[in-house]
Every structure is written in C-alpha cells, then in structure tokens.
Design a protein around this motif. Structure first.
Motif, PDB file in Angstrom:
ATOM      1  N   UNK A 139     -39.535   3.124  67.539  1.00  0.00           N
ATOM      2  CA  UNK A 139     -40.130   4.439  67.366  1.00  0.00           C
ATOM      3  C   UNK A 139     -41.335   4.507  68.296  1.00  0.00           C
ATOM      4  N   UNK A 140     -41.354   5.506  69.202  1.00  0.00           N
ATOM      5  CA  UNK A 140     -42.478   5.600  70.129  1.00  0.00           C
ATOM      6  C   UNK A 140     -43.452   6.712  69.770  1.00  0.00           C
ATOM      7  N   UNK A 141     -42.987   7.704  69.009  1.00  0.00           N
ATOM      8  CA  UNK A 141     -43.900   8.751  68.548  1.00  0.00           C
ATOM      9  C   UNK A 141     -43.170   9.641  67.559  1.00  0.00           C
ATOM     10  N   UNK A 142     -43.885  10.587  66.999  1.00  0.00           N
ATOM     11  CA  UNK A 142     -43.300  11.566  66.104  1.00  0.00           C
ATOM     12  C   UNK A 142     -42.727  12.732  66.920  1.00  0.00           C
ATOM     13  N   UNK A 143     -41.650  13.313  66.421  1.00  0.00           N
ATOM     14  CA  UNK A 143     -41.043  14.476  67.053  1.00  0.00           C
ATOM     15  C   UNK A 143     -41.906  15.701  66.735  1.00  0.00           C
ATOM     16  N   UNK A 144     -42.298  16.433  67.763  1.00  0.00           N
ATOM     17  CA  UNK A 144     -43.149  17.612  67.589  1.00  0.00           C
ATOM     18  C   UNK A 144     -42.323  18.800  67.098  1.00  0.00           C
ATOM     19  N   UNK A 145     -43.007  19.814  66.589  1.00  0.00           N
ATOM     20  CA  UNK A 145     -42.328  21.051  66.204  1.00  0.00           C
ATOM     21  C   UNK A 145     -41.602  21.659  67.401  1.00  0.00           C
ATOM     22  N   UNK A 146     -42.247  21.588  68.568  1.00  0.00           N
ATOM     23  CA  UNK A 146     -41.656  22.146  69.789  1.00  0.00           C
ATOM     24  C   UNK A 146     -40.365  21.409  70.161  1.00  0.00           C
ATOM     25  N   UNK A 147     -40.383  20.080  70.030  1.00  0.00           N
ATOM     26  CA  UNK A 147     -39.213  19.283  70.386  1.00  0.00           C
ATOM     27  C   UNK A 147     -38.056  19.539  69.418  1.00  0.00           C
ATOM     28  N   UNK A 148     -38.347  19.633  68.113  1.00  0.00           N
ATOM     29  CA  UNK A 148     -37.263  19.857  67.158  1.00  0.00           C
ATOM     30  C   UNK A 148     -36.718  21.277  67.294  1.00  0.00           C
ATOM     31  N   UNK A 149     -37.561  22.227  67.680  1.00  0.00           N
ATOM     32  CA  UNK A 149     -37.074  23.594  67.924  1.00  0.00           C
ATOM     33  C   UNK A 149     -36.114  23.599  69.111  1.00  0.00           C
ATOM     34  N   UNK A 150     -36.454  22.839  70.171  1.00  0.00           N
ATOM     35  CA  UNK A 150     -35.579  22.722  71.343  1.00  0.00           C
ATOM     36  C   UNK A 150     -34.241  22.089  70.944  1.00  0.00           C
ATOM     37  N   UNK A 151     -34.288  21.014  70.162  1.00  0.00           N
ATOM     38  CA  UNK A 151     -33.057  20.347  69.695  1.00  0.00           C
ATOM     39  C   UNK A 151     -32.202  21.300  68.879  1.00  0.00           C
ATOM     40  N   UNK A 152     -32.826  22.035  67.978  1.00  0.00           N
ATOM     41  CA  UNK A 152     -32.094  22.942  67.092  1.00  0.00           C
ATOM     42  C   UNK A 152     -31.381  24.029  67.887  1.00  0.00           C
ATOM     43  N   UNK A 153     -32.030  24.539  68.936  1.00  0.00           N
ATOM     44  CA  UNK A 153     -31.395  25.552  69.785  1.00  0.00           C
ATOM     45  C   UNK A 153     -30.165  24.984  70.483  1.00  0.00           C
ATOM     46  N   UNK A 154     -30.252  23.743  70.944  1.00  0.00           N
ATOM     47  CA  UNK A 154     -29.101  23.108  71.576  1.00  0.00           C
ATOM     48  C   UNK A 154     -27.937  22.931  70.608  1.00  0.00           C
ATOM     49  N   UNK A 155     -28.249  22.556  69.380  1.00  0.00           N
ATOM     50  CA  UNK A 155     -27.206  22.381  68.373  1.00  0.00           C
ATOM     51  C   UNK A 155     -26.558  23.715  68.028  1.00  0.00           C
ATOM     52  N   UNK A 156     -27.314  24.801  68.064  1.00  0.00           N
ATOM     53  CA  UNK A 156     -26.736  26.127  67.795  1.00  0.00           C
ATOM     54  C   UNK A 156     -25.635  26.461  68.804  1.00  0.00           C
ATOM     55  N   UNK A 157     -25.788  26.011  70.049  1.00  0.00           N
ATOM     56  CA  UNK A 157     -24.724  26.222  71.042  1.00  0.00           C
ATOM     57  C   UNK A 157     -23.430  25.552  70.582  1.00  0.00           C
ATOM     58  N   UNK A 158     -23.560  24.322  70.063  1.00  0.00           N
ATOM     59  CA  UNK A 158     -22.387  23.595  69.590  1.00  0.00           C
ATOM     60  C   UNK A 158     -21.830  24.188  68.301  1.00  0.00           C
ATOM     61  N   UNK A 159     -22.666  24.839  67.494  1.00  0.00           N
ATOM     62  CA  UNK A 159     -22.165  25.477  66.273  1.00  0.00           C
ATOM     63  C   UNK A 159     -21.353  26.731  66.592  1.00  0.00           C
ATOM     64  N   UNK A 160     -21.599  27.338  67.753  1.00  0.00           N
ATOM     65  CA  UNK A 160     -20.798  28.485  68.202  1.00  0.00           C
ATOM     66  C   UNK A 160     -19.520  28.034  68.925  1.00  0.00           C
ATOM     67  N   UNK A 161     -19.531  26.809  69.438  1.00  0.00           N
ATOM     68  CA  UNK A 161     -18.426  26.331  70.271  1.00  0.00           C
ATOM     69  C   UNK A 161     -17.071  26.283  69.554  1.00  0.00           C
TER      70      UNK A 161
END
Length: 198
Positions: A139-161
């Motif tokens: 573990x090198x650091x905590x995931x920021x709100x900004x980073x998890x928001x970016x991840x969530x947007x990417x996953x939404x693409x796969x939820x539409x796929x």
C-alpha cells in the motif's frame, strides 16, 4: 461457453454479457450488467464464484480458487485485462490493474486500486481505499475522492458495454479497404495521467 460441472449450472442475469470465447464453469453467479470479455476463464468447478452487479472481468482474466472456497467480486469491481484472482475477495468498486495477480485469501477493501502487474501474496488484508502497487505489492497511499471518481466513471463504461454488445456486436467479414469518411470514435474517458492534465 457456459458449462455445467458436477450438477452445478452457472446462474447468469439476462442483462449480463458473456463473450462466446469466455468460459464460465460450474458454481458461478453473475449479476446484472456484468461484462465478461473474450478469453476470460471463470472456473467455479472447485468452489463458488459470485460476481455482483456492475462488475467487469476483461479479456484473458482468470477467476479460480482452491477447493471449497467461495470467492466474491463485490458490486462494481473492475478486473483489468489479463488479471488473475485466485481465491481472493474483492471489495466494492475496486479496480484491479492489467496483469495483476491476487492470491488466495487476499481481502481487498472497498474502493481500492491495484496497479498493473502487481502481485498480492496470499493472506494479505488490504484496507479500504488503498492504492496498492509492486511485486510484492505494498500500500503506497490512500485513494483520493478524485481518483475513485475517475475509476467509477471508467467502470460505468463497462456497465453500458453488455447492452452495446447485445445490440451491435456481430460476426462479420472484414473490409479489404476502409470505407471513405469512416467515422472517428469519440474520446469519452481519459487515462488517469491525461485526465489530470485537462
């Protein structure tokens, strides 16, 4: 290919998409809007695999375990190209990077991100919102709100796929020459680095 094994048939929600070159075997439960890409192997032959709603298991991933183990990918888990999850428990809205390996009895906390090519050894417990990288992974650091928001947007693409694949994925003969005025595909999502530069 969907296979029964020793009386266990996979249970797959009608909104999920399983590519025909993927293998789903035995005691597997796949939820709503799940995408399983070409070449993925989801082997519920020796134990139970639960893939909750909105997850994606991308090309050439392997999901498996030792006998008698139950493995769960919680809602919105994002398993990147070529990753291996062997007997690990994956928390809600996690991202597993390309070609990462998570070994037996790993517990990955909610909203964690595992870097590409990382190796998480057996019995490791990762707290929620952790950024994990390396071999062996740390573990090198905590995931920021900004980073998890970016991840969530990417996953939404796969939820539409899944619905996009059902509606438009077709076997075809290739063109020998590109048609004139071939449309460009839109840039709807950027890498983490490129997104930060906007």
């Amino acid at each position: 290919m969907i296979y029964e094994f020793e009386g266990f048939k996979p249970v797959i929600h009608e909104s999920a998409f399983i590519h025909k070159t993927a293998s789903v075997i035995g005691n597997v439960h796949i939820g709503k809007d799940v995408y399983v890409g070409p070449g993925a192997a989801i082997r519920g032959d020796w134990g139970e695999i639960i893939i909750e709603d909105g997850c994606n298991v991308q090309e050439n991933c392997t999901i498996h375990m030792f006998p008698g183990v139950s493995l769960r990918l919680q809602e919105g888990a994002h398993i990147g190209h070529g990753a291996i999850v062997h007997g690990a428990q994956i928390g809600r809205n996690c991202l597993i990077g390309m070609n990462a390996v998570l070994m037996d009895n790993v517990e990955l906390g909610d909203e964690s991100i595992v870097g590409a090519l990382s190796f998480i050894k057996a019995d490791t417990i990762i707290p929620p919102r952790s950024l994990v990288v390396g071999n062996p992974a740390k573990v090198i650091k905590q995931v920021s709100d900004e980073m998890i928001a970016w991840k969530t947007e990417g996953t939404k693409l796969y939820q539409k796929l899944p619905s996009q694949c059902v509606n438009s994925l077709r076997e075809c003969e290739p063109l020998r020459v590109a048609e004139p005025n071939r449309p460009k595909q839109q840039t709807s999502y950027l890498t983490w680095g490129a997104d930060r530069k906007k």
